[in-house]
Design an enzyme around this catalytic site. Structure first.
Site, PDB file in Angstrom:
ATOM      1  CD  GLU A 171      -2.959   5.502   6.795  1.00  0.00           C
ATOM      2  OE1 GLU A 171      -2.930   5.531   5.554  1.00  0.00           O
ATOM      3  OE2 GLU A 171      -2.035   5.045   7.490  1.00  0.00           O
TER       4      GLU A 171
ATOM      5  N   GLY B  56       2.361   1.939  10.843  1.00  0.00           N
ATOM      6  CA  GLY B  56       3.329   3.035  10.720  1.00  0.00           C
ATOM      7  C   GLY B  56       4.023   3.408  12.019  1.00  0.00           C
TER       8      GLY B  56
ATOM      9  CB  SER C 148       5.080  -2.052  12.061  1.00  0.00           C
ATOM     10  OG  SER C 148       4.648  -0.724  12.282  1.00  0.00           O
TER      11      SER C 148
ATOM     12  CG  HIS D 290      -5.837   1.889   5.163  1.00  0.00           C
ATOM     13  ND1 HIS D 290      -5.401   2.812   6.078  1.00  0.00           N
ATOM     14  CD2 HIS D 290      -4.813   1.014   4.965  1.00  0.00           C
ATOM     15  CE1 HIS D 290      -4.154   2.510   6.426  1.00  0.00           C
ATOM     16  NE2 HIS D 290      -3.776   1.418   5.770  1.00  0.00           N
TER      17      HIS D 290
ATOM     18  CG  ASN E 139      -1.725   1.225   1.383  1.00  0.00           C
ATOM     19  OD1 ASN E 139      -1.878   1.998   0.434  1.00  0.00           O
ATOM     20  ND2 ASN E 139      -2.278   1.443   2.575  1.00  0.00           N
TER      21      ASN E 139
ATOM     22  CE  LYS F 110       0.220   3.561   4.732  1.00  0.00           C
ATOM     23  NZ  LYS F 110       0.032   3.685   6.133  1.00  0.00           N
TER      24      LYS F 110
ATOM     25  CD  GLU G  57      -3.590  -2.671   7.365  1.00  0.00           C
ATOM     26  OE1 GLU G  57      -2.445  -2.909   6.975  1.00  0.00           O
ATOM     27  OE2 GLU G  57      -4.180  -1.612   7.121  1.00  0.00           O
TER      28      GLU G  57
HETATM   29  C1  PEP Z   1      -0.786   0.164   6.143  1.00  0.00           C
HETATM   30  O1  PEP Z   1      -0.809   1.366   5.933  1.00  0.00           O
HETATM   31  O2  PEP Z   1      -1.719  -0.549   5.741  1.00  0.00           O
HETATM   32  C2  PEP Z   1       0.339  -0.413   6.859  1.00  0.00           C
HETATM   33  C3  PEP Z   1       0.263  -1.640   7.262  1.00  0.00           C
HETATM   34  O3  PEP Z   1       1.411   0.429   7.055  1.00  0.00           O
HETATM   35  P1  PEP Z   1       2.822   0.011   7.724  1.00  0.00           P
HETATM   36  O4  PEP Z   1       3.267  -1.284   7.103  1.00  0.00           O
HETATM   37  O5  PEP Z   1       3.736   1.158   7.400  1.00  0.00           O
HETATM   38  O6  PEP Z   1       2.565  -0.134   9.185  1.00  0.00           O
END
Ligand code: PEP
Length: 252
Positions: free
Chosen positions: A100, A174, A214, A98, A11, A13, A168
């Site tokens: 976000e 992040g 992460s 997501h 992803n 973003k 998630e």
């Molecule tokens: C995400 O944005 O879906 C995500 C998992 O980000 P990260 O791997 O940076 O934690």
């Protein structure tokens, strides 16, 4: 562990800034993946980069995903992007819900509408679910159950089997604060149990589950082997071809 082809989704973003960098990243990823069919690798660039990135990966086994979609397939909706436009670009997967986007007001109802339009047009939805924080009383499990129930209210068994669910935990996205293998395994079992209750065991076993939050080259192998999910949704580490390739290798 289920005997399915693992799925690794990058992803991107709102990255990278330039088309040139997006194209270069997609070429590097496609080159590293070569013709490998396992795991299934998917990249989700931002809307402006979908078209060019799609052309660059067309001859590879890497598939294209969008990071969102509007609920209506066409019409006067300024600023929105439709499923028919995404399909025309060769998009095969669409991330929905997501955290976000949920933070910007996306509700379970809206997520469900999007999932339905995605399935109607024969694309694959990757539905993100996850709790903001973990409380001592473990109430966060109720939130996960509610998110799954809202899907079950609109999707029959034949439809949910085509959905990819990405667990998630928001606190892991992040932050570098990856969920432990035990957390991931426990959630895999919980999600499967809830889906069994909402549908049946055979249907529950067919819903592909990913972990996101992460994931890095250093933790991917252990999370994959012992977390019992079927792949990862990767944010930050998908922006470096080397790191993304190392995660792909870890599940291969
Ligand atoms: C995400 O944005 O879906 C995500 C998992 O980000 P990260 O791997 O940076 O934690």
């Amino acid at each position: 562990m289920k005997q399915t082809v693992p799925l690794i989704v990058g992803n991107w973003k709102m990255n990278p800034v330039t088309m040139a960098d997006a194209v270069a990243l997609s070429i590097a990823i496609a080159r590293k993946q070569k013709t490998a069919l396992e795991p299934q690798v998917v990249i989700a660039p931002s809307f402006p980069h979908l078209s060019e990135v799609g052309k660059k990966i067309k001859k590879s086994t890497v598939a294209l995903a969008a990071q969102d979609v509007y609920t209506q397939p066409l019409g006067p909706f300024t600023g929105e992007v439709s499923i028919t436009q995404l399909k025309d670009l060769g998009v095969q997967y669409v991330i929905v819900g997501h955290s976000e986007r949920r933070a910007l007001g996306e509700t379970d109802e809206l997520v469900c509408e999007k999932v339905q339009v995605i399935l109607k047009h024969q694309l694959i939805p990757i539905v993100c679910i996850g709790e903001r924080e973990r409380d001592e009383q473990a109430n966060f499990f109720t939130l996960i159950e509610d998110q799954l129930r809202s899907l079950a209210e609109v999707l029959p068994a034949a439809a949910i089997k085509k959905v990819v669910v990405a667990y998630e935990p928001i606190w892991a996205i992040g932050t570098g604060n990856t969920a432990t293998v035990e957390d991931v395994k426990e959630m895999q079992l919980f999600i499967e149990t809830v889906l069994t209750k909402l549908y049946d065991r055979s249907t529950a076993r067919k819903v592909r589950l990913l972990y996101g939050g992460s994931v890095k080259p250093e933790n991917a192998a252990l999370l994959h082997q012992e977390g019992d999910m079927e792949g990862f949704l990767v944010g930050g580490a998908s922006l470096k071809a080397e790191d993304f390739a190392a995660i792909i290798k870890a599940v291969s």
